[in-house]
Design an enzyme around this catalytic site. Sequence first.
Site, PDB file in Angstrom:
ATOM      1  N   CYS A 101      -0.705   6.485   9.429  1.00 43.07           N
ATOM      2  CA  CYS A 101      -1.557   5.299   9.303  1.00 43.07           C
ATOM      3  C   CYS A 101      -2.462   5.480   8.098  1.00 43.07           C
ATOM      4  O   CYS A 101      -3.033   6.561   7.909  1.00 43.07           O
ATOM      5  CB  CYS A 101      -2.383   5.124  10.570  1.00 43.07           C
ATOM      6  SG  CYS A 101      -3.453   3.672  10.541  1.00 43.07           S
ATOM      7  N   HIS A 143       2.805  -1.218  15.719  1.00 44.20           N
ATOM      8  CA  HIS A 143       1.687  -0.431  15.176  1.00 44.20           C
ATOM      9  C   HIS A 143       0.600  -1.375  14.640  1.00 44.20           C
ATOM     10  O   HIS A 143      -0.597  -1.184  14.916  1.00 44.20           O
ATOM     11  CB  HIS A 143       2.219   0.490  14.071  1.00 44.20           C
ATOM     12  CG  HIS A 143       1.180   1.291  13.351  1.00 44.20           C
ATOM     13  ND1 HIS A 143       1.143   2.666  13.381  1.00 44.20           N
ATOM     14  CD2 HIS A 143       0.135   0.907  12.565  1.00 44.20           C
ATOM     15  CE1 HIS A 143       0.116   3.093  12.656  1.00 44.20           C
ATOM     16  NE2 HIS A 143      -0.507   2.041  12.147  1.00 44.20           N
ATOM     17  N   GLU A 144       1.025  -2.394  13.879  1.00 44.95           N
ATOM     18  CA  GLU A 144       0.040  -3.305  13.273  1.00 44.95           C
ATOM     19  C   GLU A 144      -0.644  -4.172  14.330  1.00 44.95           C
ATOM     20  O   GLU A 144      -1.853  -4.424  14.243  1.00 44.95           O
ATOM     21  CB  GLU A 144       0.701  -4.181  12.201  1.00 44.95           C
ATOM     22  CG  GLU A 144       1.353  -3.431  11.046  1.00 44.95           C
ATOM     23  CD  GLU A 144       0.483  -2.378  10.374  1.00 44.95           C
ATOM     24  OE1 GLU A 144      -0.758  -2.471  10.449  1.00 44.95           O
ATOM     25  OE2 GLU A 144       1.059  -1.437   9.790  1.00 44.95           O
ATOM     26  N   HIS A 147      -3.510  -2.538  15.903  1.00 41.54           N
ATOM     27  CA  HIS A 147      -4.761  -2.602  15.132  1.00 41.54           C
ATOM     28  C   HIS A 147      -5.572  -3.841  15.509  1.00 41.54           C
ATOM     29  O   HIS A 147      -6.805  -3.809  15.482  1.00 41.54           O
ATOM     30  CB  HIS A 147      -4.470  -2.637  13.624  1.00 41.54           C
ATOM     31  CG  HIS A 147      -4.216  -1.289  13.011  1.00 41.54           C
ATOM     32  ND1 HIS A 147      -5.112  -0.262  13.083  1.00 41.54           N
ATOM     33  CD2 HIS A 147      -3.158  -0.824  12.283  1.00 41.54           C
ATOM     34  CE1 HIS A 147      -4.627   0.804  12.429  1.00 41.54           C
ATOM     35  NE2 HIS A 147      -3.436   0.485  11.941  1.00 41.54           N
TER      36      HIS A 147
END
Length: 177
Positions: A101, A143-144, A147
Amino acid sequence: MANISEIAQLGAKVLRLKAQAVTAMPSAELQQIIETMQDTLATTLGVGIAAPQISVSKRIIIIASRPTERYPSAPLMEPTVMINPVFHALSDIKEKDWEGCLSIPGIRALVPRYKEIQINYTNQQGILMEAKLEGFVARVFQHEVDHLEGKVYLDRVEDNRDIFAESEYVKSQALDL
Ligand code: ZN
């Protein structure tokens, strides 16, 4: 002129907030945020970025899978801007693979993610889009989206032994022929 932002680093409060949905689009403000995300991502070896990483707590991500030094086997795709992205898993199968990341430099870890997902998002023109993703690109998407929920990939690591210093990760991958 490029609009490059610093990338929020682990510990920054913005990375732990639930990001706000984008309600007005298109707008000059939204366009500005997207350009900053694109320009900032282009200065890195990353394959995706989420708005909280440029300290903007809004639900916008860019997926830009491409082979880089960081991810040599990543598939090549057009960078795709996704506004208010959501997904559901198409099966319960999860796979563990390596992630890093931009907000957590020097670390890699094995992270379980759904293998196949159905996604929905709004594009930059304000049109609702849907797609099926699998494998690496599905991983980047998950993953995004994490966030946007105030999560980082380390939160999903199942065993601390799955966390490597980048230098050790490189050594282990070199042996993986
Ligand atoms: Zn990240």
